[in-house]
Scaffold this active site. Sequence first.
Site, PDB file in Angstrom:
ATOM      1  N   LYS A 141      -2.553 -23.203  13.901  1.00  0.00           N
ATOM      2  CA  LYS A 141      -3.821 -22.521  14.152  1.00  0.00           C
ATOM      3  C   LYS A 141      -5.041 -23.429  13.956  1.00  0.00           C
ATOM      4  CE  LYS A 141      -2.449 -17.750  13.886  1.00  0.00           C
ATOM      5  NZ  LYS A 141      -2.702 -16.422  13.344  1.00  0.00           N
ATOM      6  N   ASP A 195      -7.234 -11.944  17.603  1.00  0.00           N
ATOM      7  CA  ASP A 195      -6.901 -11.066  16.464  1.00  0.00           C
ATOM      8  C   ASP A 195      -8.044 -10.092  16.178  1.00  0.00           C
ATOM      9  OD1 ASP A 195      -4.370 -12.021  15.956  1.00  0.00           O
ATOM     10  OD2 ASP A 195      -5.032 -13.519  14.503  1.00  0.00           O
TER      11      ASP A 195
HETATM   12  P1  ATR Z   1      -2.571 -15.465   7.896  1.00  0.00           P
HETATM   13  O1  ATR Z   1      -2.936 -16.328   9.076  1.00  0.00           O
HETATM   14  O2  ATR Z   1      -1.444 -14.499   8.182  1.00  0.00           O
HETATM   15  O3  ATR Z   1      -3.751 -14.796   7.276  1.00  0.00           O
HETATM   16  P2  ATR Z   1      -2.687 -17.335   5.726  1.00  0.00           P
HETATM   17  O4  ATR Z   1      -3.949 -17.895   6.269  1.00  0.00           O
HETATM   18  O5  ATR Z   1      -1.655 -18.250   5.168  1.00  0.00           O
HETATM   19  O6  ATR Z   1      -1.936 -16.470   6.829  1.00  0.00           O
HETATM   20  O7  ATR Z   1      -3.090 -16.245   4.617  1.00  0.00           O
HETATM   21  C1  ATR Z   1      -2.142 -15.547   3.845  1.00  0.00           C
HETATM   22  C2  ATR Z   1      -2.880 -14.596   2.913  1.00  0.00           C
HETATM   23  O8  ATR Z   1      -1.929 -13.890   2.107  1.00  0.00           O
HETATM   24  C3  ATR Z   1      -3.820 -15.296   1.936  1.00  0.00           C
HETATM   25  O9  ATR Z   1      -4.885 -14.438   1.627  1.00  0.00           O
HETATM   26  C4  ATR Z   1      -2.892 -15.528   0.738  1.00  0.00           C
HETATM   27  O10 ATR Z   1      -3.561 -15.738  -0.496  1.00  0.00           O
HETATM   28  P3  ATR Z   1      -4.042 -17.251  -0.880  1.00  0.00           P
HETATM   29  O11 ATR Z   1      -5.298 -17.485  -0.114  1.00  0.00           O
HETATM   30  O12 ATR Z   1      -4.250 -17.210  -2.349  1.00  0.00           O
HETATM   31  O13 ATR Z   1      -2.916 -18.179  -0.471  1.00  0.00           O
HETATM   32  C5  ATR Z   1      -2.195 -14.189   0.728  1.00  0.00           C
HETATM   33  N1  ATR Z   1      -0.921 -14.211  -0.016  1.00  0.00           N
HETATM   34  C6  ATR Z   1       0.251 -14.759   0.373  1.00  0.00           C
HETATM   35  N2  ATR Z   1       1.199 -14.563  -0.572  1.00  0.00           N
HETATM   36  C7  ATR Z   1       0.612 -13.880  -1.593  1.00  0.00           C
HETATM   37  C8  ATR Z   1       1.049 -13.326  -2.842  1.00  0.00           C
HETATM   38  N3  ATR Z   1       2.292 -13.448  -3.262  1.00  0.00           N
HETATM   39  N4  ATR Z   1       0.147 -12.657  -3.608  1.00  0.00           N
HETATM   40  C9  ATR Z   1      -1.118 -12.499  -3.200  1.00  0.00           C
HETATM   41  N5  ATR Z   1      -1.598 -12.980  -2.019  1.00  0.00           N
HETATM   42  C10 ATR Z   1      -0.750 -13.639  -1.221  1.00  0.00           C
END
Ligand code: ATR
Length: 282
Positions: free
Chosen positions: A71, A107
């Site tokens: 992305k 999106d």
């Molecule tokens: P996407 O494009 O699907 O948004 P991303 O940019 O990797 O994917 O974002 C994933 C989101 O899920 C983020 O907000 C991430 O939190 P961080 O910014 O702290 O990484 C959140 N996320 C993923 N796993 C998590 C978990 N176990 N607990 C809380 N938040 C989580």
Amino acid sequence: MSLTGNAKLAGIAGWPVGHSLSPRLHAYWIAEHKLDAAYVPLPVRREDFASAVALLPKLGFRGLNVTIPHKEAAFALATEHDEAATATGAVNTLVFENDRIIGKNTDVAGVIGMLRDAGITSLKSQNVFVGGAGGAARAVVFALTQLKASRIWIVNRTRSKAEELATLFDGRNGTRVEATYPTDKVNLIINATSVGMAASMEKPAEPADTYHVVPKCDVAADIVYRPLETEFLAGYRARGSKTIDGLGMLLHQAVPAFAAWFGVEPRVTTALRAHMLAALKG
Ligand code: ATR
């Protein structure tokens, strides 16, 4: 329908890409509109993405969807960006036009379409709590400001990202955006984290127990569609909220991409939803 030598081509580039439902979705519309077109999965490694984007237009591709891990690279490779891509700094769709590479963020339309299907066309005087601050959350928050939400609160495991996102959109369209837990009534709550996805074994770190923070709201929405009913949605359904699953966002984000590549505006129907539900189960 079989393809001719003039078939229009598009696809989804990701690594891995095997889990993607997008080929099933676009194939449905291609068949429905009897198009001479194909949408194919393109397993492309991170280090090969730039060369793929350089080559695919020469091979006749109209464009691409991009997913993890491409992305950011897609945003950088685009020679121009639509309003949603510019506002969010994220691109999920590329359109190849002669020597131009147009980066789009469909999106945002996905979020607006998913809420519209649930009867929400405006968020005037409505307050929203968003969990997450990744790429998808950026599209969610921008869409919410477009629907003129009154206030948005964002909480994310990595706090600095929530603060960045709030700063990016605070004041847009008159919406107040803050990186805190809610300080007033919440009408709509949206999980925009990947927590709840079947593949993720992790427990949410932050926002931790949303039911404790927001015990009641009118509507709860999740961007996760695998499983269709996440624990998050099941919890709010049990508390009397209307719930919106993530499949609607997947379907609606594909509409502007399909239209840009193939020149036909497809529709999100109950028949399409049933078809995709069967694909999800299969
Ligand atoms: P996407 O494009 O699907 O948004 P991303 O940019 O990797 O994917 O974002 C994933 C989101 O899920 C983020 O907000 C991430 O939190 P961080 O910014 O702290 O990484 C959140 N996320 C993923 N796993 C998590 C978990 N176990 N607990 C809380 N938040 C989580």
